[in-house]
Design an enzyme around this catalytic site. Structure first.
Site, short mmCIF file in Angstrom:
data_model
loop_
_atom_site.label_atom_id
_atom_site.label_comp_id
_atom_site.label_asym_id
_atom_site.label_seq_id
_atom_site.Cartn_x
_atom_site.Cartn_y
_atom_site.Cartn_z
NE ARG A 98 7.06 4.05 0.01
CZ ARG A 98 6.92 4.91 1.00
NH1 ARG A 98 7.97 5.24 1.75
NH2 ARG A 98 5.75 5.46 1.24
CE LYS A 124 3.38 3.27 3.02
NZ LYS A 124 3.77 3.68 4.38
NE ARG A 155 -5.90 -19.33 5.13
CZ ARG A 155 -5.02 -20.06 5.80
NH1 ARG A 155 -4.98 -21.37 5.62
NH2 ARG A 155 -4.19 -19.49 6.66
CG LEU A 189 8.75 2.57 4.26
CD1 LEU A 189 8.50 1.26 3.53
CD2 LEU A 189 7.45 3.31 4.48
CG HIS A 227 0.31 -20.82 4.33
ND1 HIS A 227 -0.71 -21.61 4.78
CD2 HIS A 227 0.72 -20.08 5.39
CE1 HIS A 227 -0.92 -21.36 6.06
NE2 HIS A 227 -0.07 -20.43 6.47
CD GLU A 281 10.50 2.13 9.99
OE1 GLU A 281 10.48 3.03 9.13
OE2 GLU A 281 10.33 0.93 9.72
CE1 TYR A 306 1.23 -0.02 4.34
CE2 TYR A 306 0.12 2.10 4.23
CZ TYR A 306 0.98 1.24 4.87
OH TYR A 306 1.61 1.63 6.02
#
Lengths: 295, 295
Positions: free
Chosen positions: B58, B155, B108, B211, B110, B187, B39
């Site tokens: 990014r 991110k 589903r 980041l 992994h 951070e 995101y």
């Protein structure tokens, strides 16, 4: 595709049973935005959930550990029972999946949403075929650096490192990726790891570095019942290839012998007797529905 | 609530502009099940996105880093532009949020879903009010152990540790939680951390432990333009309270002076001149839309 894997299978979302194709969550759901939730997978044998209570208690522990106020984890058992009926999963094997997130809230904030935000609860059930053919020949695993966070004891949906590790295994033609941190084998991407060292069973102790696997607990109990010596002590990576036996355990793998690590054979490449014995003991419990003593 | 924060705001999901209340993703979406996505949050000043290209580049880097094949990150700029129009966000400040997940797949697993599984792409825009009042008095922060995974340079929406840290800050009446690993300040939960040590600006070097903040890069550039000495060297926690200045930076905080750490004052509890100078430089760039030199 059978009825229960296709789009017409019935799932449960926020109190409602509905077709899977209609089960959708808000883009504001914190599961989607933050991976902010907990989950469980429960094994179903001939229509009966195996160790459902331990799974749902662990769900409750994870939810408490991450501060999601959802007091109804144990009630998901009834939801799961109905999903097994609705999807006609009472004959063969199956799995039940349950997930609870911190709910949907806007505006998006890293911190918790306002009090009263309702957690999102989701459950589904699907047919399952045990990995018996793989078990007969034994599984290959690859090792990967354990780059996960420090709270692997919480079963959350922050599963990206597990996804990346498992993908690496698949690309190497292996069944599982085994995490190694500081030279120590912690656990698999979705399993616990065991070794036999000079006749003694060994598995990583319950610390925040691993998940308290329900199957791990059951295998510990089976081993003790059968008089096998066990120690909860970590395995070092450098010990692994020389192990008398190595195996994995999980809700879907059961007890799975490991016959190669990073392409090098373990035990000459053949499954061993301890794994077989423990698989038989686990399977017996599954088949008879024997519950372990409460802890 | 204005139009653009309420349920009637328009968002974009998988190619379609639609009311937020109707924007829903499948429970099989890997964003929901695994936090398997990336995101960005982009700042909008008087209707213009600030450093959109760096943010979207990014996003592309993160997607590549986690193996999500989505070649259209840069095209999300046009989507964002239209969201700003649709939601009448061309006058004041705003933020744009974009997220791409590995898509929905059943059953589903992994590991990655089958080739051809279409990533889910989502974007929204919302009004934003800068934290100028907080900036004037300076922010309190708390320190928390950095228990995150080893790839904080990506991110991703595996944000549970950030959520838990930020919640701890909120409960302590602080604006931010600052992560400390092995005695080193890495951070903030959603910001980068800076100090002034004997007249020299210092911030954590670009390693997988933090980041690569877009605002961090811009602040580095502003500092260099203004002739301030800068070193990309970690701060030790034990240095922090004695810093000449401490501040945070992020897309939404801009440059935010820190005036207390774990309840102990920094700089006697008042914002300092270096943070002010850098905030002015950052703000100037935002206001004039000046883009930094390509890197």
């Amino acid at each position: 595709m059978t009825t229960s894997t296709g789009a017409s299978r019935t799932v449960w979302l926020d109190g409602v049973f509905l077709p899977a194709a209609e089960a959708r969550v808000s883009v504001d759901d914190r599961g989607f935005l933050f991976g902010d939730g907990a989950y469980e997978v429960v094994r179903v044998v001939r229509g009966a959930m195996f160790e459902a209570e331990r799974h749902l208690r662990r769900l409750d522990r994870t939810l408490q550990g991450i501060g999601i106020g959802y007091g109804r984890a144990m009630e998901l058992r009834e939801v799961a029972e109905r999903l097994l009926d609705e999807n006609r999963l009472r004959e063969d094997e199956a799995t039940v999946y349950v997930q609870v997130t911190r709910g949907a809230a806007s505006p998006r904030t890293h911190h918790f949403p306002p009090a009263g935000t309702r957690p999102t609860a989701y459950a589904s059930a699907a047919p399952f075929v045990p990995f018996d053919a793989l078990r007969a020949r034994g599984a290959a695993v690859v090792t990967v650096p354990d780059i996960r966070w420090a709270r692997c004891d919480l079963k959350t949906v922050n599963l990206l490192p597990n996804t990346l590790a498992k993908q690496r295994a698949v690309e190497a033609g292996a069944a599982e990726a085994v995490f190694v941190r500081d030279g120590i084998v912690t656990e698999g991407a979705s399993s616990n790891v065991w070794g036999v060292v000079r006749g003694v069973l060994r598995t990583h102790p319950m610390t925040p570095a691993i998940l308290a696997g329900v199957t791990r607990e059951v295998v510990l109990e089976v081993a003790r019942e059968r008089g096998l010596p066990v120690e909860e002590v970590p395995l070092f990576l450098e010990e692994v290839r020389g192990l008398e036996e190595c195996f994995l355990c999980s809700t879907t793998l059961d007890v799975m012998p490991v016959v190669s690590v990073d392409g090098e054979p373990v035990r000459g490449g053949s499954p061993g007797p301890v794994a077989r014995l423990l698989q038989e003991g686990l399977r017996e419990r599954m088949d008879t529905g024997v519950l372990a003593a409460p802890r």
